[in-house]
Write a protein that holds these residues in place. Sequence first.
Motif, short mmCIF file in Angstrom:
data_model
loop_
_atom_site.label_atom_id
_atom_site.label_comp_id
_atom_site.label_asym_id
_atom_site.label_seq_id
_atom_site.Cartn_x
_atom_site.Cartn_y
_atom_site.Cartn_z
N ALA A 194 0.82 -1.22 0.00
CA ALA A 194 0.00 0.00 0.00
C ALA A 194 0.85 1.26 0.00
CB ALA A 194 -0.92 0.00 1.22
N ILE A 195 1.98 1.24 0.72
CA ILE A 195 2.84 2.42 0.78
C ILE A 195 3.48 2.70 -0.58
CG2 ILE A 195 4.94 3.39 1.79
CD1 ILE A 195 4.25 1.94 4.37
N LEU A 196 4.00 1.65 -1.21
CA LEU A 196 4.62 1.83 -2.52
C LEU A 196 3.59 2.24 -3.56
CD1 LEU A 196 7.12 -1.18 -2.70
CD2 LEU A 196 7.56 1.18 -2.03
N THR A 197 2.38 1.71 -3.44
CA THR A 197 1.32 2.09 -4.38
C THR A 197 0.99 3.57 -4.22
OG1 THR A 197 0.37 -0.13 -4.31
CG2 THR A 197 -1.06 1.65 -5.09
N GLY A 198 0.94 4.04 -2.97
CA GLY A 198 0.63 5.45 -2.73
C GLY A 198 1.69 6.40 -3.24
N LYS A 199 2.94 5.93 -3.32
CA LYS A 199 4.03 6.78 -3.79
C LYS A 199 4.37 6.55 -5.27
CE LYS A 199 6.34 7.03 0.73
NZ LYS A 199 7.62 6.83 1.47
N SER A 200 3.61 5.67 -5.93
CA SER A 200 3.97 5.25 -7.29
C SER A 200 3.86 6.36 -8.32
CB SER A 200 3.10 4.07 -7.71
OG SER A 200 1.73 4.43 -7.71
N SER A 201 3.09 7.42 -8.03
CA SER A 201 2.99 8.52 -9.00
C SER A 201 4.30 9.30 -9.11
CB SER A 201 1.86 9.47 -8.60
OG SER A 201 2.09 10.01 -7.31
N PHE A 202 5.13 9.21 -8.07
CA PHE A 202 6.44 9.88 -8.08
C PHE A 202 7.57 8.86 -8.21
CE2 PHE A 202 10.09 11.68 -5.59
CZ PHE A 202 10.44 12.66 -6.50
N LEU A 203 7.46 7.77 -7.49
CA LEU A 203 8.49 6.73 -7.54
C LEU A 203 8.15 5.72 -8.62
CD1 LEU A 203 9.17 6.14 -3.73
CD2 LEU A 203 10.32 7.70 -5.30
N ASN A 204 8.58 6.01 -9.82
CA ASN A 204 8.37 5.11 -10.94
C ASN A 204 9.50 5.30 -11.94
OD1 ASN A 204 7.44 7.17 -13.07
ND2 ASN A 204 5.98 7.52 -11.40
N LYS A 205 9.63 4.36 -12.85
CA LYS A 205 10.74 4.37 -13.80
C LYS A 205 10.73 5.61 -14.69
CE LYS A 205 10.82 -0.70 -14.09
NZ LYS A 205 10.65 -1.87 -14.98
N GLY A 206 9.55 6.02 -15.14
CA GLY A 206 9.45 7.17 -16.02
C GLY A 206 9.91 8.45 -15.35
N TRP A 207 9.43 8.70 -14.11
CA TRP A 207 9.80 9.90 -13.39
C TRP A 207 11.30 9.91 -13.10
CZ3 TRP A 207 10.19 14.52 -11.64
CH2 TRP A 207 9.06 15.35 -11.55
N TYR A 208 11.79 8.74 -12.70
CA TYR A 208 13.22 8.65 -12.37
C TYR A 208 14.07 8.98 -13.58
CZ TYR A 208 17.45 6.90 -10.06
OH TYR A 208 18.69 6.82 -9.47
N THR A 209 13.71 8.43 -14.73
CA THR A 209 14.52 8.62 -15.93
C THR A 209 14.34 10.00 -16.54
OG1 THR A 209 14.31 6.25 -16.39
CG2 THR A 209 15.09 7.67 -18.19
N PHE A 210 13.11 10.32 -16.90
CA PHE A 210 12.86 11.56 -17.63
C PHE A 210 12.86 12.78 -16.71
CE2 PHE A 210 10.77 8.11 -20.05
CZ PHE A 210 11.58 8.16 -21.18
N GLY A 211 12.41 12.60 -15.46
CA GLY A 211 12.48 13.69 -14.50
C GLY A 211 13.91 14.06 -14.19
N SER A 212 14.74 13.03 -13.96
CA SER A 212 16.17 13.28 -13.69
C SER A 212 16.84 13.93 -14.89
CB SER A 212 16.87 11.97 -13.34
OG SER A 212 16.36 11.41 -12.16
N ALA A 213 16.52 13.42 -16.10
CA ALA A 213 17.13 13.97 -17.31
C ALA A 213 16.78 15.44 -17.48
CB ALA A 213 16.68 13.16 -18.53
N LEU A 214 15.51 15.78 -17.24
CA LEU A 214 15.06 17.17 -17.40
C LEU A 214 15.72 18.08 -16.38
CD1 LEU A 214 13.21 19.34 -18.62
CD2 LEU A 214 11.43 18.60 -17.00
#
Length: 311
Positions: free
Chosen positions: A120-140
């Motif tokens: 449940a905790i990981l699901t609640g944070k999944s909008s920020f903690l996900n592969k897309g955010w990590y990759t493209f957010g970091s790149a930006l």
Amino acid sequence: MNQFIFETRQKTLLGLMMLIGVISLVITYIGDDHTHTRFWSNVLHNSVFFTGVALMALFLLAAKITAWSGWHTIFKRVWEAYSLFLIVGFVLIMIIALGIWGGWHHLYHWADMKSVESDAILTGKSSFLNKGWYTFGSALIVGVWIFLATRIRALSVDEDTNGDTEFTHARKLRIWGAAALPIIGFTSAAMIWQWVMSVDAHWYSTLFAWYSAASWFIAAMAITILMMMYLKGRGYFEHITENHLHDLGKYLFAISIFWTYMWFSQYMLIWYANIGEETIYFRQRLDNYRPLFFANLIINFVLPFFILLRN
């Protein structure tokens, strides 16, 4: 300002040190467990640390420019050079991001979709903690940092090379410096949450971003002081005086005290705010890394306090 020229001996020494680093990584990778935990932990740790030091160099430049500072201009090239490591940091972070997509490592629990679905905790944070955010957010975000660093350096070099009787460069630098400060302030926290704090995605802290940024700042100051002493000893920066080193030492001392304030406040949150979720952070470190836990406090607070205060 004299142009620094790498001597053959310096090239040999630095090349040897890099070779030792590469060999150490290879040995670690070969002797590691099946997921290469130690190898990837080392890559993440060093990538984030030195990228953070480069970011603090950019932050210092932006702060000094915005404040109309003059004393730093003698050695501003050092901070400008440090800030360009952000380009290397970008590459390293992207390698870690590719490792998430390719399953090369298991640094982040939230990268496993099955774990997220059943937690449940990981699901609640999944909008920020996900592969897309990590990759493209970091790149930006890192891309914006690189743009600011290269822009400020380009204006600074052009100002010194071609002159600026109309103060055009100075006005442009103040605009870019003022813009960089809030951008770095907000985005650095987001990257610390994602790169470092999400290693333990069940834990969170409102102080951790400040705590980590203070660590970067202290490291940037220490490296600057050591570099100034080395270069001055080699005949460069003849206008650097004890006053410059003393001012840098004041920053090192002050932020080491601030770091300790963050460290102690995070520890005390467990008690004065009754925040039970903070407990696990210190429990793990006291149980599994007790020597490093106290060595961290001694190196970052006790030694700077007693050595720098008397000076």
